[in-house]
Design an enzyme around this catalytic site. Sequence first.
Site, PDB file in Angstrom:
ATOM      1  N   ASN A   6       1.011  -1.201   0.177  1.00 13.89           N
ATOM      2  CA  ASN A   6      -0.111  -0.201  -0.085  1.00 13.89           C
ATOM      3  C   ASN A   6       0.758   1.232  -0.138  1.00 13.89           C
ATOM      4  OD1 ASN A   6      -1.753   1.942   0.661  1.00 13.89           O
ATOM      5  ND2 ASN A   6      -2.709   0.969   2.181  1.00 13.89           N
ATOM      6  N   ARG A 239     -10.859  17.229   6.329  1.00 18.63           N
ATOM      7  CA  ARG A 239     -11.528  17.551   5.204  1.00 18.63           C
ATOM      8  C   ARG A 239     -12.853  18.024   5.544  1.00 18.63           C
ATOM      9  NH1 ARG A 239     -10.216  11.921   2.026  1.00 18.63           N
ATOM     10  NH2 ARG A 239      -9.053  11.470   3.993  1.00 18.63           N
TER      11      ARG A 239
END
Length: 399
Positions: A6, A239
Site C-alpha cells: 500500500n 476534510r
Amino acid sequence: MILTINCGSSSLKYQLYSADLAEVIASGIIAKIGEAGGYADHKVDDGKTRIVRDIADHQAAFTLMMENLLSPDIGVITEPAQIIAIGHRAVHGGSTFVESVIVDDQVMEGLRACSTFAPLHNPCNIAGIEEAMRLFPGTPNVVVFDTAFHQTVPQHAHVYALPYELCTDHGIRRYGFHGTSCRYVSQAAADILGRPIEALSMVICHLGNGVTIDAVKGGQSVDTSIGFGTFCGMPMGTRAGDFDPAIIFHLVKTLGMSLDEVEAICYKKSGLLGLSGLSNDMREVCEAAAAGNKRCQLAVDVFVYQLRKQIGAYAAAMNGLDALVFTAGIGENSAEIRKLVCSGLGVLGIAIDEDLNQIARNGHPDISAADARVATLVVPTDEERMIATDTLQLTMQRA
Ligand code: AMP
C-alpha cells in the site's frame, strides 16, 4: 507467500501472508518517504524492529522493505522467489476498473489515465507497482481499487445534476472511496450475523481519519458518501465534508483567495481540525470536549449529527435496514461516538446495549440491545486481507 503493498504519498505499508492466507508472516511500514526523519517499523510475530534512516523515494522504500524481509536477523524469506504474487492498493480506478485485475501494460495505461482524478494518490500507487515489477520480474501483480466496489452504485445515485455532457464527456460523477474496506467489512458482518449477504441491507460506517458511509444492499454498494474528490460527504479529520459550493465562489470572488488556498482549506484545514481549532484526531477532540472545550464539543456534535442524518438517508434509500456496522479507527475504538450516534436512531429500530458497546473489541462484535430491530456491529476492517484474497484468487484463476 503473498505480499501486499500500500504505497501512499509518504509511506509504504506491506504485509506478507502465507500462500493460503492463514497466517500473516510479517508486516511493516516505511514512513516519511522523501521527508526528514524517515523510519521503518518491521513486525514479525510479536517482535517489532525500528530502523531509522532517510528514505529518498519509493524505490529506496522498496529496497529497505526487501532488506527487512531478507535480513538474516529479522527477515522471513531467503530469496524473493518465495513471493508468488503481489497485491497492490490503488486509490482510483475511475469507471474503467470495476474489479481487481492482474497488471499488464493496458492496466498500467488505465491507471495512469485515472491519475487525473487522484493526482496525489495514483502516481504513488503506480510507482509501487513499477518498482515491484522491476524487483520481482515474472511475478504476477494484482491491483485492487478503492473505487471499484462502488461501481455498482446506480446512475441515479452517482450522477450529479450538472449539464449531462459534463458528466458523460469528462468522467464527472460520484466515485466513492474506502471500497476495499467496505467490501471486507460487509462480508464479515454478514458472516457474524450468519445470514447471506444477498439478503441484507447494511450501512457501513468507515470512520477513520477519512470517513465513508456506504449503503450496501444485497452485497453491492448502492450509495456512498464520498463523491468525485475525497473531501465531500461526512466531515473528516481535516476534510470539510459536504458544504454549499457557493462558498467556494464567495471565498475566491469576494474574499480574494486563490483556488489553491481554497483547495487547502477544503482538504487540509477543515473537518475536526477546522471546527475544533485543536486537532484532527477524534480521540483528542473527544478528550478536550469532555474537559469543557466548547469548539471540540461542537466538532463532536457536528460529526455525530451528520452521521445520524446519513444513516437515516441510506436506510430510506434502501427502504429498510438490517445492520449498522462501525469500522476503522473511530468506529472500532470509540464507544462514546457509537453511543452518541445510536442514541438518536431509535426511530429506525437501532438500539445498543451499553455494556456490550464497552467490550465490542474483545470478541463481541454484536452490540445490539435485546429489543433492537436492527443489528449494530463493530467489525475491524482489514483492507490488506481483502487485497491478499483478490491477489490469490486472480493468480490461481490464471494458473
Ligand atoms: P484510522 O484512519 O482508521 O487509523 O483512524 C484514525 C482515527 O481514529 C483518529 O481520528 C483517531 O483519533 C481515531 N481513534 C482511534 N482510537 C480512538 C478512540 N479510542 N476514541 C476516539 N477516536 C479514536
